[in-house]
Each structure stands twice: as C-alpha cells, then as structure tokens.
Design an enzyme around this catalytic site. Structure first.
Site, PDB file in Angstrom:
ATOM      1  N   GLN A  44       0.856  -1.190   0.000  1.00 22.85           N
ATOM      2  CA  GLN A  44       0.000   0.000   0.000  1.00 22.85           C
ATOM      3  C   GLN A  44       0.889   1.236   0.000  1.00 22.85           C
ATOM      4  OE1 GLN A  44      -3.397  -0.202  -0.095  1.00 22.85           O
ATOM      5  NE2 GLN A  44      -3.441   2.004  -0.293  1.00 22.85           N
ATOM      6  N   PHE A  45       1.476   1.562  -1.153  1.00 20.81           N
ATOM      7  CA  PHE A  45       2.455   2.645  -1.229  1.00 20.81           C
ATOM      8  C   PHE A  45       1.878   3.987  -0.805  1.00 20.81           C
ATOM      9  CE2 PHE A  45       0.545   3.946  -5.145  1.00 20.81           C
ATOM     10  CZ  PHE A  45       0.932   5.270  -5.326  1.00 20.81           C
ATOM     11  N   THR A  46       0.575   4.162  -0.880  1.00 22.77           N
ATOM     12  CA  THR A  46       0.000   5.461  -0.512  1.00 22.77           C
ATOM     13  C   THR A  46       0.205   5.787   0.959  1.00 22.77           C
ATOM     14  OG1 THR A  46      -2.179   4.471  -0.187  1.00 22.77           O
ATOM     15  CG2 THR A  46      -1.716   5.407  -2.365  1.00 22.77           C
TER      16      THR A  46
END
Length: 141
Positions: free
Chosen positions: A66-68
C-alpha cells in the site's frame, strides 16, 4: 484489477493484516518489519490483555502492498510521494519481508504488488497500529 484468493469469512480469524509501504533510506527495514510482525503482542491472552503475538497463537499474516501510506500530506492539498521507495526496490523489500516472515513458521498470504486490488477488512475491535520501522531503527541507534 487483482483479487486475493476467495476464502471462507473466518479464514483470517487468528491473524492480522499488514498494509505495507516502504520509504527511501533505510536498508534494514525488511528485517525490522519482520521482527515487529512476528513479535508484536496484539492478541488477547486468557485475561483479555494484549499479551500474545501472531507466532504465539499460531496465527497468519496477510501482507498488502500500500504505497500510498508513504504519502506526505503536510503541505498543500496534494499528497507527495517523493519519500516513497522506488517500485523496483519496494517490490524486492516487500518480497524479502514476506519470505522472512514465512521462515519464522508463520503462514503469510499477500496481495499482488502494485496491482489495483479491491480488499475488504472487518476490524475486530478498535485496534489499528502504525509501525514505522525506519523510526524504530533510529530510536535504537
């Protein structure tokens, strides 16, 4: 769009989800992350106290990239991802962390890295933790 394998609703009853994002600049993060995932005492003992780890209960871990979560929202109205690790390095660390957890004898399932995934989660109680492995490494040096 990618989907996780269809499972029975209670398959992750004795488990937790880990939404994982890597930021630039810390080489030991997969090891630090593995240590936390394996040893964090977030499951209740017989007295109802958070005193047991996923390893203690024979539980499982679901790791979803979940790079965000690496976004910096402090300035303006548009998140900055400048501090997020490059996709190539992040994918390698993601896969390394999953392998390290598996070697601890814990069943690990994972999402597909960088995929547009639809996931749903039922949170058992008001329990959500942020584990910043880069900060943890700084605090111990």
């Amino acid at each position: 769009m990618s989907r996780l394998p269809a499972r029975q609703p209670d398959i992750f009853r004795k488990a937790y989800w880990s939404f994982l994002a890597w930021k630039k600049g810390h080489r030991e993060r997969p090891r630090t992350y593995r240590e936390k995932v394996v040893s964090l005492r977030v499951f209740s003992d017989n007295e109802g106290r958070m005193n047991l780890s996923v390893k203690d209960i024979g539980g499982e871990v679901l790791v979803v990239s979940q790079f965000t979560l690496a976004a910096d929202c402090r300035k303006g109205s548009r998140p900055s991802f400048d501090k997020a690790e490059t996709p190539e390095k992040a994918k390698a660390m993601y896969e390394q962390a999953i392998a390290m957890i598996s070697r601890e004898g814990i069943t690990v399932d994972s999402g597909e890295f960088a995929a547009d995934m639809k996931v749903s989660l039922v949170n058992d109680g008001p329990v959500t933790f942020l584990v910043d492995s880069a900060k943890a490494a700084q605090d111990t040096s």
